[in-house]
Design an enzyme around this catalytic site. Structure first.
Site, PDB file in Angstrom:
ATOM      1  N   ARG A   1       0.657  -1.349  -0.277  1.00  0.00           N
ATOM      2  CA  ARG A   1      -0.269   0.489  -0.085  1.00  0.00           C
ATOM      3  C   ARG A   1       0.827   0.979   0.143  1.00  0.00           C
ATOM      4  NH1 ARG A   1      -3.522  -1.486   5.224  1.00  0.00           N
ATOM      5  NH2 ARG A   1      -0.860  -2.196   5.550  1.00  0.00           N
ATOM      6  N   ARG A   2       1.971   1.146   0.792  1.00  0.00           N
ATOM      7  CA  ARG A   2       2.813   2.554   0.983  1.00  0.00           C
ATOM      8  C   ARG A   2       3.709   2.854  -0.011  1.00  0.00           C
ATOM      9  NH1 ARG A   2       5.032   1.218   6.853  1.00  0.00           N
ATOM     10  NH2 ARG A   2       4.999  -1.061   5.763  1.00  0.00           N
TER      11      ARG A   2
ATOM     12  N   TYR B   1      -4.722 -15.821  12.950  1.00  0.00           N
ATOM     13  CA  TYR B   1      -3.292 -15.573  12.238  1.00  0.00           C
ATOM     14  C   TYR B   1      -3.187 -17.095  12.126  1.00  0.00           C
ATOM     15  CZ  TYR B   1       1.366 -14.714  10.927  1.00  0.00           C
ATOM     16  OH  TYR B   1       2.532 -14.968  10.034  1.00  0.00           O
TER      17      TYR B   1
ATOM     18  N   PRO C   1       8.837 -19.105   9.046  1.00  0.00           N
ATOM     19  CA  PRO C   1       9.586 -18.542   9.241  1.00  0.00           C
ATOM     20  C   PRO C   1       9.704 -19.096  10.565  1.00  0.00           C
ATOM     21  CG  PRO C   1       9.188 -17.321   8.042  1.00  0.00           C
ATOM     22  CD  PRO C   1       8.320 -18.120   7.753  1.00  0.00           C
TER      23      PRO C   1
ATOM     24  N   VAL D   1      11.022 -13.377  13.339  1.00  0.00           N
ATOM     25  CA  VAL D   1      11.850 -12.492  12.501  1.00  0.00           C
ATOM     26  C   VAL D   1      12.115 -10.498  13.252  1.00  0.00           C
ATOM     27  CG1 VAL D   1      12.603 -11.777  10.442  1.00  0.00           C
ATOM     28  CG2 VAL D   1      10.914 -13.964  10.266  1.00  0.00           C
TER      29      VAL D   1
HETATM   30  N1  LIG Z   1       8.134 -11.296  11.317  1.00  0.00           N
HETATM   31  C1  LIG Z   1       7.487 -12.711  11.649  1.00  0.00           C
HETATM   32  O1  LIG Z   1       8.196 -12.681  12.666  1.00  0.00           O
HETATM   33  C2  LIG Z   1       6.931 -13.240  10.486  1.00  0.00           C
HETATM   34  C3  LIG Z   1       6.917 -15.081  11.015  1.00  0.00           C
HETATM   35  C4  LIG Z   1       6.291 -15.726  10.569  1.00  0.00           C
HETATM   36  C5  LIG Z   1       5.794 -15.170   8.797  1.00  0.00           C
HETATM   37  N2  LIG Z   1       5.712 -14.134   8.751  1.00  0.00           N
HETATM   38  C6  LIG Z   1       5.319 -13.701   7.764  1.00  0.00           C
HETATM   39  O2  LIG Z   1       6.215 -12.683   6.306  1.00  0.00           O
HETATM   40  C7  LIG Z   1       5.368 -12.251   5.875  1.00  0.00           C
HETATM   41  C8  LIG Z   1       5.544 -11.026   5.787  1.00  0.00           C
HETATM   42  O3  LIG Z   1       6.376 -10.060   7.094  1.00  0.00           O
HETATM   43  P1  LIG Z   1       7.307  -9.217   7.867  1.00  0.00           P
HETATM   44  O4  LIG Z   1       7.342  -9.738   9.007  1.00  0.00           O
HETATM   45  O5  LIG Z   1       7.724  -8.963   6.816  1.00  0.00           O
HETATM   46  O6  LIG Z   1       6.181  -8.179   8.661  1.00  0.00           O
HETATM   47  P2  LIG Z   1       6.271  -6.720   8.316  1.00  0.00           P
HETATM   48  O7  LIG Z   1       7.535  -5.754   8.353  1.00  0.00           O
HETATM   49  O8  LIG Z   1       4.860  -6.016   8.375  1.00  0.00           O
HETATM   50  O9  LIG Z   1       5.065  -6.882   6.385  1.00  0.00           O
HETATM   51  C9  LIG Z   1       4.430  -6.615   5.804  1.00  0.00           C
HETATM   52  C10 LIG Z   1       3.957  -6.113   5.086  1.00  0.00           C
HETATM   53  O10 LIG Z   1       2.579  -6.902   4.195  1.00  0.00           O
HETATM   54  C11 LIG Z   1       2.523  -5.614   3.652  1.00  0.00           C
HETATM   55  N3  LIG Z   1       0.732  -5.921   3.483  1.00  0.00           N
HETATM   56  C12 LIG Z   1      -0.088  -5.731   4.976  1.00  0.00           C
HETATM   57  N4  LIG Z   1      -1.054  -5.424   4.654  1.00  0.00           N
HETATM   58  C13 LIG Z   1      -1.398  -5.503   3.465  1.00  0.00           C
HETATM   59  C14 LIG Z   1      -2.525  -5.000   2.204  1.00  0.00           C
HETATM   60  N5  LIG Z   1      -4.006  -4.527   2.978  1.00  0.00           N
HETATM   61  N6  LIG Z   1      -2.007  -5.106   0.940  1.00  0.00           N
HETATM   62  C15 LIG Z   1      -0.850  -4.852   0.358  1.00  0.00           C
HETATM   63  N7  LIG Z   1       0.261  -5.317   0.967  1.00  0.00           N
HETATM   64  C16 LIG Z   1       0.175  -5.248   2.972  1.00  0.00           C
HETATM   65  C17 LIG Z   1       3.129  -4.169   4.249  1.00  0.00           C
HETATM   66  O11 LIG Z   1       3.103  -3.484   2.816  1.00  0.00           O
HETATM   67  P3  LIG Z   1       1.539  -1.824   3.459  1.00  0.00           P
HETATM   68  O12 LIG Z   1       1.993  -1.752   4.885  1.00  0.00           O
HETATM   69  O13 LIG Z   1       2.749  -0.991   2.892  1.00  0.00           O
HETATM   70  O14 LIG Z   1       0.647  -2.552   2.573  1.00  0.00           O
HETATM   71  C18 LIG Z   1       3.969  -4.860   4.034  1.00  0.00           C
HETATM   72  O15 LIG Z   1       5.629  -4.714   3.060  1.00  0.00           O
HETATM   73  C19 LIG Z   1       3.860 -12.246   6.180  1.00  0.00           C
HETATM   74  O16 LIG Z   1       3.025 -13.026   5.825  1.00  0.00           O
HETATM   75  C20 LIG Z   1       4.181 -12.923   7.597  1.00  0.00           C
HETATM   76  O17 LIG Z   1       2.642 -13.395   8.342  1.00  0.00           O
HETATM   77  C21 LIG Z   1       6.133 -12.953   9.748  1.00  0.00           C
END
Ligand SMILES: NC(=O)c1ccc[n+]([C@@H]2O[C@H](COP(=O)([O-])OP(=O)(O)OC[C@H]3O[C@@H](n4cnc5c(N)ncnc54)[C@H](OP(=O)(O)O)[C@@H]3O)[C@@H](O)[C@H]2O)c1
Length: 266
Positions: free
Chosen positions: A37-38, A156, A186, A189
């Site tokens: 989105r951003r 989730y 993962p 993270v």
């Molecule tokens: N970090 C962890 O501990 C962890 C662990 C296991 C799995 N994961 C998975 O890894 C993936 C990435 O997460 P992350 O850790 O990188 O989190 P993050 O830093 O919060 O990034 C999330 C990304 O998803 C995008 N997003 C969220 N809502 C959206 C929407 N409505 N439309 C379009 N884009 C959207 C955000 O972009 P905008 O806000 O700009 O839209 C951002 O680029 C996710 O699927 C998460 O479930 C994360």
């Protein structure tokens, strides 16, 4: 599938794991299509990537993946472009920490729409061209939360159980087509994920210590390596890999007992 020269679409590229996918693919891909989105974040990332790799083509598509029409528009654009997309990284996702009974219903919808519905529709939309080319890879970003029900993270974890199950089944359906499917699961993270998942009333201490977290660079390097080697599931980090091996062998009745230790009554 080798990622050298690929044309990759990455969702959730404005932060965390998705941004790191763009950075690591920047040196190998022909084109990167960045979705989130951003817009300002995507523009910054494009400038950074193109400064490092001037020959790289970077296209940005500001899109809210929780909106059906926006996903349709994204798909119409993505399926019309040439060369076709041969690497789809369904990474965008969000969580919501806390009891389901007090969850914001809008937030719950958003989680299901982004984590499951958009991922499924993008896969369905881009898959036929990959099959026709006999070349392609889909990398779905799930979570270790997909292996067990998690109280206070119920929706989730359930959305991620969907992603892991869907990816495994799709992988079997696509055997022999030239299209590979891998799922990244993962553990913790350090990204913006917990800040986004935390409700207003929760403080940082409520999230507990981050003992098993794996650096984002390693998570992404392992995931790309796994995709290139057509690995079904990638779980970065020895502790998480071993832990999830045990969890997946554990009967649900035992997991249920364990979860009582973590669940606060609603
Ligand atoms: N970090 C962890 O501990 C962890 C662990 C296991 C799995 N994961 C998975 O890894 C993936 C990435 O997460 P992350 O850790 O990188 O989190 P993050 O830093 O919060 O990034 C999330 C990304 O998803 C995008 N997003 C969220 N809502 C959206 C929407 N409505 N439309 C379009 N884009 C959207 C955000 O972009 P905008 O806000 O700009 O839209 C951002 O680029 C996710 O699927 C998460 O479930 C994360």
């Amino acid at each position: 599938m080798r990622t050298d020269g690929c044309n990759a679409l990455i969702t959730g590229a404005s932060a965390g794991i998705g941004r790191e996918f763009a950075r690591q693919l920047g040196g190998r891909a022909a084109t990167l299509m960045l979705v989130a989105r951003r817009q300002a974040r995507l523009e910054e990332l494009r400038a950074e990537l193109m400064e490092r790799q001037p020959q790289l083509r970077v296209e940005i598509r500001p899109t809210d993946l929780s909106q059906h029409e926006a996903v349709d528009e994204l798909l119409a654009w993505a399926t019309a472009r040439t060369p076709p997309i041969d690497l789809l990284i369904n990474n965008a996702g969000l969580g919501d920490l806390g009891a389901f009974a007090t969850a914001d219903p809008e937030r719950v919808d958003q989680m299901m729409l982004v984590n499951m519905v958009a991922l499924t529709r993008l896969t369905r939309g881009l898959l036929p061209a990959m099959i026709a080319q006999k070349r392609g890879a889909i990398l779905n970003v799930s979570s270790s939360a997909s292996f067990l029900p998690i109280p206070n993270f119920a929706v989730y974890a359930a959305t991620k159980a969907y992603v892991t199950s869907f990816s495994e089944a799709l992988r079997s359906e696509l055997r022999g087509t030239g299209v590979a499917v891998s799922v990244l699961c993962p553990g913790p993270v350090r990204t913006e994920f917990t800040a986004v998942a935390r409700r207003k009333s929760q403080d940082e201490a409520a999230l507990g210590p981050d003992l098993v977290s794996v650096p984002v660079e390693k998570v992404v390097a392992d995931a790309l390596h796994g995709t290139e080697r057509n690995q079904p599931i990638v779980i970065p980090g020895f502790v998480m890999k071993f832990g999830m091996f045990i969890v997946r062998l554990t009967p649900l009745a035992v997991l249920r007992l364990g979860s009582r230790l973590f669940a606060k009554p609603a």
